[in-house]
Each structure stands twice: as structure tokens, then as C-alpha cells.
Design an enzyme around this catalytic site. Structure first.
Site, PDB file in Angstrom:
ATOM      1  N   ASP A  12       0.902  -1.190   0.087  1.00 49.22           N
ATOM      2  CA  ASP A  12      -0.117   0.040   0.110  1.00 49.22           C
ATOM      3  C   ASP A  12       1.216   1.349   0.023  1.00 49.22           C
ATOM      4  O   ASP A  12       2.055   0.986   0.308  1.00 49.22           O
ATOM      5  CB  ASP A  12      -0.922  -0.162   1.177  1.00 49.22           C
ATOM      6  N   ASP A  14      -0.012   5.164   1.109  1.00 48.44           N
ATOM      7  CA  ASP A  14      -0.243   5.998   2.216  1.00 48.44           C
ATOM      8  C   ASP A  14      -0.140   5.117   3.536  1.00 48.44           C
ATOM      9  O   ASP A  14      -1.223   4.398   3.776  1.00 48.44           O
ATOM     10  CB  ASP A  14      -1.192   6.813   2.083  1.00 48.44           C
ATOM     11  N   THR A 109      -2.483   1.404  -4.474  1.00 52.51           N
ATOM     12  CA  THR A 109      -3.045   2.482  -3.639  1.00 52.51           C
ATOM     13  C   THR A 109      -4.494   2.749  -4.107  1.00 52.51           C
ATOM     14  O   THR A 109      -4.731   2.833  -5.125  1.00 52.51           O
ATOM     15  CB  THR A 109      -2.162   3.453  -3.761  1.00 52.51           C
ATOM     16  N   SER A 110      -5.218   3.279  -3.096  1.00 59.70           N
ATOM     17  CA  SER A 110      -6.689   3.655  -3.204  1.00 59.70           C
ATOM     18  C   SER A 110      -6.660   5.225  -3.707  1.00 59.70           C
ATOM     19  O   SER A 110      -7.433   5.917  -4.166  1.00 59.70           O
ATOM     20  CB  SER A 110      -7.371   3.725  -1.995  1.00 59.70           C
ATOM     21  N   LYS A 140     -10.414  -1.372  -2.875  1.00 60.46           N
ATOM     22  CA  LYS A 140     -10.493  -1.728  -1.576  1.00 60.46           C
ATOM     23  C   LYS A 140     -11.523  -1.577  -0.706  1.00 60.46           C
ATOM     24  O   LYS A 140     -12.350  -0.654  -0.937  1.00 60.46           O
ATOM     25  CB  LYS A 140      -9.069  -1.314  -0.685  1.00 60.46           C
ATOM     26  N   ASP A 165      -1.812  -0.876   6.191  1.00 62.32           N
ATOM     27  CA  ASP A 165      -1.794  -0.200   7.538  1.00 62.32           C
ATOM     28  C   ASP A 165      -3.346  -0.033   7.857  1.00 62.32           C
ATOM     29  O   ASP A 165      -3.510   0.577   8.948  1.00 62.32           O
ATOM     30  CB  ASP A 165      -0.801   1.157   7.426  1.00 62.32           C
TER      31      ASP A 165
END
Length: 204
Positions: A12, A14, A109-110, A140, A165
Site C-alpha cells: 500500500d 499512504d 494504492t487507493s 479496496k 496499515d
């Protein structure tokens, strides 16, 4: 799955490779205030979730075009604020270790592509493979993105380690069939106090 059986690491961005928590908090708090929402409520949802999902959650009565404007606003806020964006502790060391061991790594990543690129650049991280929310139909916690990035890396997802995370990110990793590693106390196959610990696991 033993750490020695891992053939690729899927990160991921962030909160995992890039410490952008302060920027995320500032940007979404400003956005929430502008839209008459309580910042604390928005922040409880925004971390780890695609922005479009957060906007839709809090502004369900807006038209599609109005939600697009709201999403563009928070994207502008985030892209314009890079002052606190840095690599997370151990990120550069871990990437160097994976490169030395010949283990491929990638980022899913989102964040949209525009934001992902500026944040990774600010943190001094240059993945050869980057998949963003712009590249998938379902963000996600759907596993689509991790299955896609594993395909691009060329490693069966069952031999990949997903490092996340947030609960929503770990849900995507688990649903994909990967082994999972969780930061910030998030339950996973491997719990990580920081990325330095993962360096130790790969070099033991």
C-alpha cells in the site's frame, strides 16, 4: 506461508511506504468543513478508503456530477499539500533490501494516479509497477487491485506478501489470497511495528 517462500512484496502507499497522515488529516478536514461535515467523522472513514467511496458515504444525495466535483476538490487539496510527505521509517531500507535479494515489489494504492505519483516522488520512492484506483473497477476492500498488481509483477498471489496499515487494505489483501503484513496494530498474518522489522525478517 514462511517469509522465505515470499516471491514478491505488494505495498500500500499512504501510511505504509509514505507517511502522509498529516496531509490526509488536513485535506479531509478542510474538505469536511467546506461541505458542512464534522472532520472527525470524515477522518474515521477516509484513511485507506478510495476518495470516491468516502465522498459517496458522506454525500449520498448529491448527483454524480456533484460528487465528481467534491472528489476533485479533495484531490486538489491533497496534491497541493506535500509539506509533510516523507517515507515511513524503514521504507528505503526495505526497498533496498528487496532489490538486493532480487525480490520484485510494487505499489497498489487507493489514491488516484495523479496523487500517487506526487506523493511517491516527494518520498523518494520510484516503483517500477504502480496500480492506483484509476486502474481498477473496484477499490479496496475488493481484491481486484492486488490480483492485478500480482499479475503485473508476474508472481502468483499466493506467493506475494501484501503490506498494509488499514483494516480495509488488509481485507483486500486477505481476499486476494496473499500473505498479509499489518502496520499500526492492524491484525494480519505478520504484525509489524515498522518496516525495519520486515527488513530483519527477510535478512535473517
Amino acid at each position: 506461508m514462511k517469509i522465505r517462500d515470499i516471491r514478491a512484496v505488494l505495498f500500500d502507499m499512504d501510511g505504509t511506504l509514505v507517511d502522509s497522515d498529516a496531509v490526509v488529516d488536513r485535506s479531509w478536514s478542510t474538505w469536511a468543513t467546506e461541505y458542512g461535515l464534522f472532520p472527525a467523522d470524515v477522518l474515521a472513514v477516509a484513511h485507506g478508503n478510495p476518495a470516491v467511496a468516502t465522498v459517496a458515504h458522506f454525500l449520498p444525495n448529491l448527483s454524480d456530477s456533484e460528487r465528481a466535483v467534491a472528489g476533485a476538490r479533495v484531490l486538489d487539496l491533497e496534491c497541493d499539500d506535500l509539506s509533510d510527505v516523507v517515507p515511513t521509517p524503514g521504507a528505503h531500507e526495505l526497498i533496498a533490501t528487496l532489490d538486493r535479494l532480487g525480490l520484485p515489489w510494487a505499489v497498489y494504492t487507493s489514491a488516484p494516479n495523479r496523487l500517487a505519483k506526487v506523493r511517491l516522488e516527494a518520498a523518494g520512492i520510484s516503483p517500477s509497477i504502480l496500480v492506483t484506483i484509476d486502474d481498477v473497477a473496484h477499490g479496496k476492500p475488493d481484491p481486484e487491485g492486488y490480483l492485478r498488481v500480482a499479475e503485473l509483477v508476474g508472481v502468483d498471489i499466493q506467493h506475494c506478501l501484501v503490506v498494509e496499515d488499514t483494516q480495509v487494505g488488509l481485507a483486500a489483501g486477505r481476499a486476494s489470497g496473499a500473505t498479509t503484513a499489518g502496520l499500526k496494530g492492524v491484525p494480519a498474518d505478520i504484525r509489524l511495528p515498522d518496516l525495519h522489522h520486515l527488513v530483519q525478517l527477510f535478512t535473517e
